[in-house]
Design a protein around this motif. Structure first.
Motif, PDB file in Angstrom:
ATOM      1  N   ALA A 149       0.830  -1.203   0.000  1.00 25.88           N
ATOM      2  CA  ALA A 149       0.000   0.000   0.000  1.00 25.88           C
ATOM      3  C   ALA A 149       0.863   1.251   0.000  1.00 25.88           C
ATOM      4  N   ARG A 150       1.937   1.256   0.785  1.00 27.00           N
ATOM      5  CA  ARG A 150       2.819   2.423   0.820  1.00 27.00           C
ATOM      6  C   ARG A 150       3.557   2.608  -0.497  1.00 27.00           C
ATOM      7  N   GLU A 151       3.912   1.509  -1.154  1.00 28.77           N
ATOM      8  CA  GLU A 151       4.559   1.614  -2.465  1.00 28.77           C
ATOM      9  C   GLU A 151       3.619   2.273  -3.477  1.00 28.77           C
ATOM     10  N   ILE A 152       2.360   1.852  -3.463  1.00 29.64           N
ATOM     11  CA  ILE A 152       1.377   2.416  -4.392  1.00 29.64           C
ATOM     12  C   ILE A 152       1.150   3.896  -4.082  1.00 29.64           C
ATOM     13  N   GLN A 153       1.054   4.255  -2.809  1.00 29.41           N
ATOM     14  CA  GLN A 153       0.853   5.660  -2.434  1.00 29.41           C
ATOM     15  C   GLN A 153       2.023   6.523  -2.880  1.00 29.41           C
ATOM     16  N   ALA A 154       3.234   6.017  -2.683  1.00 27.23           N
ATOM     17  CA  ALA A 154       4.409   6.796  -3.076  1.00 27.23           C
ATOM     18  C   ALA A 154       4.496   6.952  -4.587  1.00 27.23           C
ATOM     19  N   LYS A 155       4.068   5.953  -5.333  1.00 28.72           N
ATOM     20  CA  LYS A 155       4.175   6.006  -6.795  1.00 28.72           C
ATOM     21  C   LYS A 155       3.145   6.936  -7.410  1.00 28.72           C
ATOM     22  N   TYR A 156       1.903   6.894  -6.899  1.00 26.04           N
ATOM     23  CA  TYR A 156       0.827   7.640  -7.545  1.00 26.04           C
ATOM     24  C   TYR A 156       0.370   8.863  -6.734  1.00 26.04           C
ATOM     25  N   LYS A 157       0.967   9.105  -5.571  1.00 24.55           N
ATOM     26  CA  LYS A 157       0.760  10.337  -4.817  1.00 24.55           C
ATOM     27  C   LYS A 157      -0.709  10.551  -4.441  1.00 24.55           C
ATOM     28  N   PHE A 158      -1.202   9.775  -3.522  1.00 25.12           N
ATOM     29  CA  PHE A 158      -2.557   9.976  -3.015  1.00 25.12           C
ATOM     30  C   PHE A 158      -2.570   9.642  -1.529  1.00 25.12           C
ATOM     31  N   GLY A 159      -3.699   9.996  -0.877  1.00 29.52           N
ATOM     32  CA  GLY A 159      -3.809   9.820   0.563  1.00 29.52           C
ATOM     33  C   GLY A 159      -4.064   8.381   0.956  1.00 29.52           C
ATOM     34  N   ALA A 160      -3.746   8.067   2.204  1.00 32.93           N
ATOM     35  CA  ALA A 160      -3.865   6.687   2.677  1.00 32.93           C
ATOM     36  C   ALA A 160      -5.304   6.252   2.867  1.00 32.93           C
ATOM     37  N   ASN A 161      -6.220   7.202   3.057  1.00 33.84           N
ATOM     38  CA  ASN A 161      -7.609   6.847   3.352  1.00 33.84           C
ATOM     39  C   ASN A 161      -8.495   6.812   2.110  1.00 33.84           C
ATOM     40  N   GLU A 162      -7.928   6.916   0.931  1.00 32.98           N
ATOM     41  CA  GLU A 162      -8.719   6.920  -0.300  1.00 32.98           C
ATOM     42  C   GLU A 162      -8.933   5.499  -0.810  1.00 32.98           C
ATOM     43  N   ASN A 163     -10.058   5.303  -1.514  1.00 31.96           N
ATOM     44  CA  ASN A 163     -10.338   4.052  -2.214  1.00 31.96           C
ATOM     45  C   ASN A 163     -10.323   4.354  -3.705  1.00 31.96           C
ATOM     46  N   LEU A 164      -9.413   3.706  -4.437  1.00 27.59           N
ATOM     47  CA  LEU A 164      -9.160   4.097  -5.824  1.00 27.59           C
ATOM     48  C   LEU A 164      -9.000   2.891  -6.722  1.00 27.59           C
ATOM     49  N   LEU A 165      -9.285   3.128  -8.013  1.00 29.48           N
ATOM     50  CA  LEU A 165      -8.830   2.255  -9.098  1.00 29.48           C
ATOM     51  C   LEU A 165      -7.784   3.041  -9.874  1.00 29.48           C
ATOM     52  N   ILE A 166      -6.616   2.458 -10.058  1.00 30.98           N
ATOM     53  CA  ILE A 166      -5.521   3.136 -10.758  1.00 30.98           C
ATOM     54  C   ILE A 166      -5.249   2.362 -12.046  1.00 30.98           C
ATOM     55  N   LEU A 167      -5.493   3.000 -13.184  1.00 34.94           N
ATOM     56  CA  LEU A 167      -5.270   2.380 -14.487  1.00 34.94           C
ATOM     57  C   LEU A 167      -3.945   2.881 -15.032  1.00 34.94           C
ATOM     58  N   ASP A 168      -3.088   1.957 -15.405  1.00 35.69           N
ATOM     59  CA  ASP A 168      -1.755   2.296 -15.911  1.00 35.69           C
ATOM     60  C   ASP A 168      -1.542   1.568 -17.228  1.00 35.69           C
ATOM     61  N   CYS A 169      -1.315   2.349 -18.286  1.00 29.81           N
ATOM     62  CA  CYS A 169      -1.093   1.776 -19.603  1.00 29.81           C
ATOM     63  C   CYS A 169       0.109   2.450 -20.249  1.00 29.81           C
ATOM     64  N   ASP A 170       1.209   1.731 -20.292  1.00 29.11           N
ATOM     65  CA  ASP A 170       2.405   2.206 -20.977  1.00 29.11           C
ATOM     66  C   ASP A 170       2.850   3.575 -20.460  1.00 29.11           C
ATOM     67  N   GLY A 171       2.790   3.753 -19.146  1.00 33.13           N
ATOM     68  CA  GLY A 171       3.238   5.005 -18.552  1.00 33.13           C
ATOM     69  C   GLY A 171       2.161   6.054 -18.377  1.00 33.13           C
ATOM     70  N   ARG A 172       1.004   5.909 -19.042  1.00 34.38           N
ATOM     71  CA  ARG A 172      -0.112   6.831 -18.867  1.00 34.38           C
ATOM     72  C   ARG A 172      -1.029   6.277 -17.786  1.00 34.38           C
ATOM     73  N   THR A 173      -1.481   7.133 -16.899  1.00 31.29           N
ATOM     74  CA  THR A 173      -2.304   6.673 -15.781  1.00 31.29           C
ATOM     75  C   THR A 173      -3.596   7.467 -15.693  1.00 31.29           C
ATOM     76  N   ARG A 174      -4.599   6.815 -15.161  1.00 26.77           N
ATOM     77  CA  ARG A 174      -5.864   7.452 -14.807  1.00 26.77           C
ATOM     78  C   ARG A 174      -6.249   6.950 -13.421  1.00 26.77           C
ATOM     79  N   VAL A 175      -6.556   7.862 -12.528  1.00 26.27           N
ATOM     80  CA  VAL A 175      -6.954   7.517 -11.169  1.00 26.27           C
ATOM     81  C   VAL A 175      -8.455   7.712 -11.056  1.00 26.27           C
ATOM     82  N   LEU A 176      -9.158   6.647 -10.691  1.00 26.18           N
ATOM     83  CA  LEU A 176     -10.619   6.657 -10.635  1.00 26.18           C
ATOM     84  C   LEU A 176     -11.074   6.415  -9.202  1.00 26.18           C
ATOM     85  N   PRO A 177     -11.549   7.444  -8.508  1.00 22.92           N
ATOM     86  CA  PRO A 177     -12.063   7.241  -7.144  1.00 22.92           C
ATOM     87  C   PRO A 177     -13.271   6.308  -7.151  1.00 22.92           C
ATOM     88  N   ILE A 178     -13.309   5.401  -6.179  1.00 22.62           N
ATOM     89  CA  ILE A 178     -14.416   4.457  -6.102  1.00 22.62           C
ATOM     90  C   ILE A 178     -15.743   5.193  -5.925  1.00 22.62           C
TER      91      ILE A 178
END
Length: 495
Positions: free
Chosen positions: A117-146
């Motif tokens: 969980a800490r690795e994911i937070q450090a990589k995508y820069k979000f808070g610890a209390n969030e619920n997210l879907l993180i889509l990563d395609c060839d370096g492009r990302t989209r963060v989708l809050p649940i």
């Protein structure tokens, strides 16, 4: 029976048993192999909760590189999003199944796997209390809050209750995130203003639902006035002219003409009750002439014949806009005029015309349309317009005839009606048609099809009296009727 005959019978019996066992094993292996190589799914739920829409499947088919989905979600949290845990997991299973090995899902529970969980937070820069879907395609990302995947009613919190789930929009949100990954540079769809058209620039616009769906396709929406400019902006991917109430000025028609000649994309929704001769003449240059008629039919009422002006249309298959909508029908309220496809003029200008929507067989284009129901109408052969009758068509110039190839070209869609696009009347089939038209104009024709819809939940609130009546009906009256019928049948058999 001799010993030799008995021995032969036993040998024959053993041979038959061996053959049957081998046949059963072969049949079992064949069934398992066929089931493994030809797996299929059927959604038998009433709401089709577990079925992906046509456009979502097309989006998955367009994926050229794998998409890694990180589900940063704890089902033990206090957030209202925890109510969506099961729905989100089931939705992702459908995406993985339909994704042709292009969707990879990793579940990270921050309450159980702190290191990851800490690795994911450090990589995508979000808070610890969030619920997210993180889509990563060839370096492009989209963060989708649940929480963006559903609509909640928060009013029960005021009385100490739990939030109530109103609608689950998971497929829609996830599919739009995938489209954003496929088309990282958002395009702009502009709506013409200044002639009585519904404005998309104001709060509560009558076109807000269509506008929202365009924006969910990773395209910006803006209003456009031609009053002080001499050219359509270069960043305009498509221009929508929706129900102008007054005619465009000749200068504005020249702007549209130059835009069309410069590979512009136009979407016309006409109001048959508005007088726009200059706009109609411009459409005639594209090979699509609005007729001065009204599409209608007669219906038999109790004591007389009535006039039905609301049109039921059928989508036609041989075009890239509606070919994936064939089988469903579109309802057009209000007035609708038919369109004449001038193939001769279109060929001279190298324009390809395709009909998109045809009214049901009973409709015709009435030239002497009237508003007085007592006067009545009837079909006059040679004067009125009979079938085949078209109420929506497309024009394209400078492209190729093969719909599988998308190249830079001028494109236009003309519909002889407009009220169906307003929020108050927009039905699923109408929304699918509008969105298919937009994605075709934006050169995303491979994504034209049924768009994902929100799945709405509802609760049935019954009063004490209604509950008592329901109990009386189901627990007393219905069993008593069944017993009575059985008793009558028993007495008749005895007699």
């Amino acid at each position: 029976m001799s010993a030799d005959a008995a021995s032969r019978n036993r040998a024959w019996t053993r041979f038959n048993v061996v053959v049957q066992i081998v046949a059963a094993i072969v049949l079992l292996l064949a069934v398992n192999y066929f089931g493994f190589t030809h797996a299929g799914r059927w959604d038998l739920s009433r709401s089709q909760k577990f079925s992906l829409s046509g456009q979502t499947k097309l989006v998955l088919r367009e994926l050229k590189r794998p998409v890694h989905v990180t589900v940063y979600f704890s089902r033990t949290g206090m957030s209202p999003a925890t109510k969506l845990y099961t729905d989100v997991q089931n939705l992702l299973k459908e995406f993985v199944f339909s994704g042709r090995d292009m969707i990879f899902v990793e579940n990270v529970d921050p309450a159980r796997d702190l290191t990851r969980a800490r690795e994911i937070q450090a990589k995508y820069k979000f808070g610890a209390n969030e619920n997210l879907l993180i889509l990563d395609c060839d370096g492009r990302t989209r963060v989708l809050p649940i929480m963006d995947m559903a609509d909640f009613d928060m009013s029960p919190l005021e009385t100490g209750g739990d939030p109530r789930l109103l609608a689950f929009r998971g497929e829609e949100a996830f599919s739009n995130a995938l489209i954003a990954l496929l088309t990282p540079d958002g395009q702009k769809v502009m709506f013409l203003e200044g002639h009585g058209e519904p404005s998309v620039s104001v709060q509560g616009s009558p076109l807000s639902l269509w506008k929202d769906y365009i924006e969910r396709q990773n395209a910006a929406v803006a209003g456009l006035s031609l009053a002080s400019i001499d050219a359509v902006p270069s960043d305009c991917g498509a221009l929508v002219i929706a129900a102008p109430q007054v005619d465009l000025q000749e200068r504005e028609i020249d702007v549209l003409r130059r835009y069309w000649q410069n590979n512009g994309r136009l979407f016309f929704l006409l109001d048959p009750n508005a007088s726009t001769p200059r706009l109609s003449a411009f459409l005639g240059e594209l090979g699509i002439r609005p007729r001065n008629d009204r599409v209608l039919r007669l219906v038999r009422l109790t004591v007389a014949m009535g006039i039905l002006r609301e049109v039921t249309g059928e989508f036609l298959p041989k075009n890239p806009v509606t070919r994936r909508l064939v089988g469903s029908q579109i309802f057009l309220p209000g007035a609708t005029q038919s369109l004449e496809l001038d193939e001769v003029a279109a060929q001279v200008s190298s324009i390809a015309l395709r009909p998109l929507i045809q009214p049901a067989e009973e409709f015709w284009g009435e030239v002497d349309y009237v508003t007085d129901e007592n006067k009545g109408v009837r079909y006059d052969e040679g004067r009125d317009t009979g079938q085949p009758l078209y109420i929506a068509a497309s024009a394209s110039r400078g492209g190729v005839t093969d719909d599988r190839v998308e190249i830079e070209s001028a494109k236009a869609i003309v519909v002889g009606s407009s009220q169906f696009a307003l929020d108050a009347a927009l039905a699923p089939a109408g929304l699918d048609f509008l969105m298919s038209g937009v994605v075709w104009l934006l050169d995303r024709g491979d994504l034209a099809g049924e768009v994902p819809k929100s799945m709405r939940y509802f609760s049935l609130d019954l009063t004490e009296q209604q509950l008592s009546s329901l109990f009386l009906l189901t627990m007393i009256i219905m069993p008593a009727v069944a017993i009575l019928i059985g008793l009558v049948a028993w007495l008749r058999r005895r007699s």
